[in-house]
Design a protein around this motif. Structure first.
Motif, mmCIF file in Angstrom:
data_model
loop_
_atom_site.group_PDB
_atom_site.id
_atom_site.type_symbol
_atom_site.label_atom_id
_atom_site.label_comp_id
_atom_site.label_asym_id
_atom_site.label_seq_id
_atom_site.Cartn_x
_atom_site.Cartn_y
_atom_site.Cartn_z
ATOM 1 N N LEU A 170 0.818 -1.212 0.000
ATOM 2 C CA LEU A 170 0.000 0.000 0.000
ATOM 3 C C LEU A 170 0.851 1.262 0.000
ATOM 4 O O LEU A 170 0.610 2.204 -0.756
ATOM 5 N N LEU A 171 1.873 1.271 0.869
ATOM 6 C CA LEU A 171 2.640 2.494 1.074
ATOM 7 C C LEU A 171 3.696 2.740 0.002
ATOM 8 O O LEU A 171 4.063 3.885 -0.255
ATOM 9 N N ILE A 172 4.211 1.666 -0.601
ATOM 10 C CA ILE A 172 5.244 1.817 -1.629
ATOM 11 C C ILE A 172 4.637 1.724 -3.026
ATOM 12 O O ILE A 172 5.014 2.470 -3.932
ATOM 13 N N GLY A 173 3.681 0.813 -3.206
ATOM 14 C CA GLY A 173 3.086 0.630 -4.526
ATOM 15 C C GLY A 173 2.393 1.880 -5.044
ATOM 16 O O GLY A 173 2.544 2.245 -6.218
ATOM 17 N N GLY A 174 1.660 2.573 -4.165
ATOM 18 C CA GLY A 174 0.956 3.780 -4.586
ATOM 19 C C GLY A 174 1.895 4.881 -5.064
ATOM 20 O O GLY A 174 1.732 5.410 -6.176
ATOM 21 N N ARG A 197 2.834 -1.465 -15.177
ATOM 22 C CA ARG A 197 3.811 -2.490 -15.552
ATOM 23 C C ARG A 197 5.168 -2.209 -14.896
ATOM 24 O O ARG A 197 5.866 -3.137 -14.475
ATOM 25 N N GLY A 198 5.516 -0.929 -14.816
ATOM 26 C CA GLY A 198 6.759 -0.575 -14.142
ATOM 27 C C GLY A 198 6.754 -0.964 -12.676
ATOM 28 O O GLY A 198 7.783 -1.363 -12.119
ATOM 29 N N VAL A 199 5.592 -0.870 -12.037
ATOM 30 C CA VAL A 199 5.472 -1.252 -10.627
ATOM 31 C C VAL A 199 5.767 -2.738 -10.451
ATOM 32 O O VAL A 199 6.531 -3.144 -9.558
ATOM 33 N N PHE A 200 5.178 -3.589 -11.287
ATOM 34 C CA PHE A 200 5.434 -5.030 -11.198
ATOM 35 C C PHE A 200 6.897 -5.346 -11.489
ATOM 36 O O PHE A 200 7.507 -6.206 -10.831
ATOM 37 N N LEU A 201 7.467 -4.687 -12.465
ATOM 38 C CA LEU A 201 8.852 -4.938 -12.827
ATOM 39 C C LEU A 201 9.781 -4.618 -11.663
ATOM 40 O O LEU A 201 10.668 -5.420 -11.319
ATOM 41 N N LEU A 202 9.588 -3.475 -11.044
ATOM 42 C CA LEU A 202 10.459 -3.067 -9.947
ATOM 43 C C LEU A 202 10.227 -3.922 -8.703
ATOM 44 O O LEU A 202 11.171 -4.225 -7.963
ATOM 45 N N ALA A 203 8.986 -4.354 -8.469
ATOM 46 C CA ALA A 203 8.661 -5.133 -7.273
ATOM 47 C C ALA A 203 9.360 -6.483 -7.267
ATOM 48 O O ALA A 203 9.666 -7.032 -6.198
ATOM 49 N N GLY A 204 9.635 -7.032 -8.447
ATOM 50 C CA GLY A 204 10.259 -8.349 -8.490
ATOM 51 C C GLY A 204 11.756 -8.349 -8.294
ATOM 52 O O GLY A 204 12.339 -9.392 -7.951
ATOM 53 N N LEU A 205 12.397 -7.199 -8.458
ATOM 54 C CA LEU A 205 13.860 -7.159 -8.426
ATOM 55 C C LEU A 205 14.482 -7.544 -7.083
ATOM 56 O O LEU A 205 15.515 -8.226 -7.057
ATOM 57 N N PRO A 206 13.930 -7.145 -5.905
ATOM 58 C CA PRO A 206 14.555 -7.529 -4.633
ATOM 59 C C PRO A 206 14.625 -9.037 -4.415
ATOM 60 O O PRO A 206 15.411 -9.504 -3.581
ATOM 61 N N GLY A 207 13.822 -9.800 -5.139
ATOM 62 C CA GLY A 207 13.851 -11.253 -4.963
ATOM 63 C C GLY A 207 15.145 -11.891 -5.420
ATOM 64 O O GLY A 207 15.529 -12.960 -4.912
#
Length: 450
Positions: A170-174, A197-207
């Motif tokens: 909620l706090l970072i995605g928005g 799409r950029g949100v999903f792309l960036l969210a996966g990188l820390p994994g």
């Protein structure tokens, strides 16, 4: 019934480790698993932040969005948890978690390139399969490395990652979505990607670095046990304890139903009945989750450890039952208050109280189960409470709001009715089942009580 005294391992001689790497290592593993749990919940809940954009670009119906976000994901996650729990009792657990993380990270990143409902749904299925590895293998790993008198606190830290993941989504995605929208999207390898799409792309990188850290862990020895049981073998082993499992699973499922009903409808209640904007309500929910999730989880684990050291029997069902009953007053305040500040106070208190139940719920499942069955039983536990709480809880609120209550406060009436019914039922089941729980587990392992 067989009484199990010392159901969890503890340090040699029952003494706490000093400030050495050997003593700190179990906590390092606990924190790493907690952060992995956080990442799983970010990837799971991120869709809720970008639903409007996804709906508009892919031309999806609300029914399709519901399948992507809720029931479809929960059903597959629940079904696949069982065989993955079996694997957790057989194979290298940290490798299993790393493999699951790799899969859901891949699926999250590739979601950025999805062009249809079908491809999006397939990727959500992959996310569910990957995330289903984490809790059974993670809990089995914690039970293997942690002293008995610290298990509840380690479980609470692990569970805290989940609550923080919801808050982070909620706090970072928005803000990420807003930033990418201001940029007009992003360009990758010459291809333009829209903001969501950029949100999903960036969210996966820390994994990616997280997978490496998991692979560097040491897998604990399983001792002399031979983990070769099939799911049917585990179900047969559970049969003599079926009554205890029923009460424990059912009562914690009621806790999860409260949590998911709030997750689904709290934002809408603030918007519809208190006049907040969606952005304001999201900020409220995210801030509350950041504060109440970790404090409630950790205090619940600490309290369970204290009860164990005091020799109180049946601590897990006692706490789960108390949590559900104590949640009724703040639920009344949240749903009925006319002042938004009082509603926020009721919501925050309710979330704080519910968080106390995570450690006793998860640990209680482990205590009821022999070591060779813990992975599969934990998977069954997760499957039960996930499928019912996500698949049914939010729907009941909606049905009551649409067909039983009327007017501007119909959502509050439907939500409050659901919360009270679930709390009373679950609290009663927990307290009634406590005697059966005690008969199976016996006296608590107090470890180094001094």
């Amino acid at each position: 019934m067989t009484v199990i005294h010392s159901p969890v391992p503890h340090a040699a001689g029952g003494r706490r480790q000093g400030w050495s790497w050997a003593g700190l290592y179990p906590w390092y593993v606990t924190l790493l698993l907690s952060f992995t749990h956080l990442m799983s919940l970010v990837d799971r809940h991120l869709l809720g932040v970008v639903l409007v954009d996804v709906k508009a670009e892919l031309q999806l119906s609300d029914t399709q969005l519901g399948l992507l976000y809720g029931s479809g994901f929960a059903l597959l996650y629940s079904v696949i948890s069982l065989p993955l729990g079996q694997l957790a009792d057989r194979v290298n657990r940290k490798n299993l978690i790393a493999a699951g993380l790799s899969l859901w990270t891949f699926a999250t990143v590739v979601t950025a390139f999805s062009t249809s409902f079908e491809s999006f749904f397939l990727l959500r299925m992959l996310v569910g399969i990957g995330e289903a590895c984490l809790v059974p293998a993670g809990m089995s790993l914690l039970m293997a490395i942690m002293p008995g008198h610290l298990i509840a606190r380690a479980t609470a830290i692990f569970a805290t990652g989940g609550g923080q993941g919801r808050a982070a989504a909620l706090l970072i995605g928005g803000p990420l979505l807003t930033a990418f929208a201001a940029m007009g999207g992003i360009t990758l390898l010459g291809e333009h990607l829209s903001p969501w799409r950029g949100v999903f792309l960036l969210a996966g990188l820390p994994g990616l670095p997280l997978v490496v850290l998991l692979l560097l862990l040491k897998e604990p020895r399983r001792g002399d046990q031979a983990p070769q049981l099939r799911i049917i073998d585990t179900l047969r082993a559970m049969k003599p304890r079926a009554r205890a499992y029923f009460f424990h699973f059912s009562s914690f499922t009621m806790v999860a139903t409260v949590i998911w009903a709030l997750s689904a409808w709290a934002l809408s209640l603030f918007v519809r009945e208190h006049g907040l904007s969606a952005a304001q309500a999201g900020l409220v929910l995210g801030t509350v989750a950041v504060v109440t999730g970790p404090t409630g989880n950790l205090l619940g684990g600490w309290l369970l450890d204290r009860l164990t050291l005091m020799g109180v029997r049946g601590g897990p069902p006692l706490l789960v039952g108390a949590v559900l009953w104590l949640g009724i007053p703040p639920a009344l305040l949240f749903c009925l208050a006319g002042d938004v500040r009082l509603a926020i106070a009721g919501y925050a208190t309710l979330q704080f109280v519910m968080a106390f139940a995570n450690a006793p719920g998860w640990m209680g499942t482990q205590l009821l189960s022999p070591p060779e069955n813990r992975g599969i039983v934990m998977a069954l536990f997760v499957a039960c409470y996930t499928s019912i709480s996500i698949g049914i809880g939010p729907v009941i609120v909606g049905l009551l709001s649409d067909h039983v209550f009327t007017g501007q406060d119909s959502l509050g009436g439907g939500l409050l009715t659901t919360l009270i019914f679930v709390a009373v039922l679950g609290g009663t089941l927990a307290l009634v089942g406590r005697r059966t729980f005690i008969a199976i587990v016996g006296a608590p392992d107090r470890g180094d009580a001094a």
